[in-house]
Design a protein around this motif. Structure first.
Motif, PDB file in Angstrom:
ATOM      1  N   LEU A   1      40.684  -7.997 -21.543  1.00  0.00           N
ATOM      2  CA  LEU A   1      40.097  -6.860 -20.853  1.00  0.00           C
ATOM      3  C   LEU A   1      38.704  -6.605 -21.385  1.00  0.00           C
ATOM      4  O   LEU A   1      38.394  -6.957 -22.523  1.00  0.00           O
ATOM      5  CB  LEU A   1      40.978  -5.620 -20.985  1.00  0.00           C
ATOM      6  CG  LEU A   1      41.271  -5.119 -22.383  1.00  0.00           C
ATOM      7  CD1 LEU A   1      40.551  -3.810 -22.633  1.00  0.00           C
ATOM      8  CD2 LEU A   1      42.768  -4.912 -22.524  1.00  0.00           C
TER       9      LEU A   1
ATOM     10  N   LEU B   1      41.131  -7.575 -16.761  1.00  0.00           N
ATOM     11  CA  LEU B   1      41.108  -6.144 -16.469  1.00  0.00           C
ATOM     12  C   LEU B   1      39.773  -5.563 -16.912  1.00  0.00           C
ATOM     13  O   LEU B   1      39.349  -5.782 -18.044  1.00  0.00           O
ATOM     14  CB  LEU B   1      42.250  -5.432 -17.218  1.00  0.00           C
ATOM     15  CG  LEU B   1      42.325  -3.914 -17.079  1.00  0.00           C
ATOM     16  CD1 LEU B   1      42.663  -3.508 -15.639  1.00  0.00           C
ATOM     17  CD2 LEU B   1      43.352  -3.345 -18.045  1.00  0.00           C
TER      18      LEU B   1
ATOM     19  N   ASP C   1      41.436  -6.711 -11.510  1.00  0.00           N
ATOM     20  CA  ASP C   1      42.043  -5.407 -11.713  1.00  0.00           C
ATOM     21  C   ASP C   1      41.049  -4.545 -12.461  1.00  0.00           C
ATOM     22  O   ASP C   1      40.240  -5.031 -13.237  1.00  0.00           O
ATOM     23  CB  ASP C   1      43.323  -5.550 -12.533  1.00  0.00           C
ATOM     24  CG  ASP C   1      44.454  -6.154 -11.736  1.00  0.00           C
ATOM     25  OD1 ASP C   1      44.477  -5.969 -10.495  1.00  0.00           O
ATOM     26  OD2 ASP C   1      45.303  -6.807 -12.341  1.00  0.00           O
TER      27      ASP C   1
END
Length: 110
Positions: A3, A68, A87
């Motif tokens: 992420l 992410l 995402d």
């Protein structure tokens, strides 16, 4: 899973308060097998001041290894958003620790 958290300009302990793509740099974390977040790198964003044009494509390339995106807010790059293949999680202008807590909660409730 990896992420990227948009980092504030002067304080790397806070999420950048503006649109994700305008953040000056990103903290890239990897989620280890034990569920803990491990900082992999702080990545500069050479496209922070760029507008329109090829910015979205360049940002996708810059963060192609990230699953992410986490930021205070995200812009609107068309009907699918600026990062339609990724995402993303809007957390507001909080601390990085709080953003990681929210990611963990989201992963546990999904």
């Amino acid at each position: 899973m990896r992420l990227a958290i948009a980092l504030a300009k002067q304080d790397e302990t806070k999420v950048y308060p503006g649109p994700f793509g305008h953040a000056p740099r990103f903290a890239v974390y990897e989620v280890a097998e034990d569920g803990e977040f491990r900082l992999v790198e702080v990545r500069e964003n050479p496209y922070a001041a760029m507008e329109g044009g090829e910015k979205h494509q360049r940002m996708r390339e810059l963060l192609k290894d990230v699953d992410l995106r986490v930021g205070a807010r995200f812009g609107h790059g068309g009907s699918m958003g600026a990062f339609p293949m990724a995402d993303r999680l809007e957390v507001g202008p909080v601390s990085v620790a709080e953003a990681l807590r929210r990611v963990r909660e989201g992963r546990n409730t999904a």
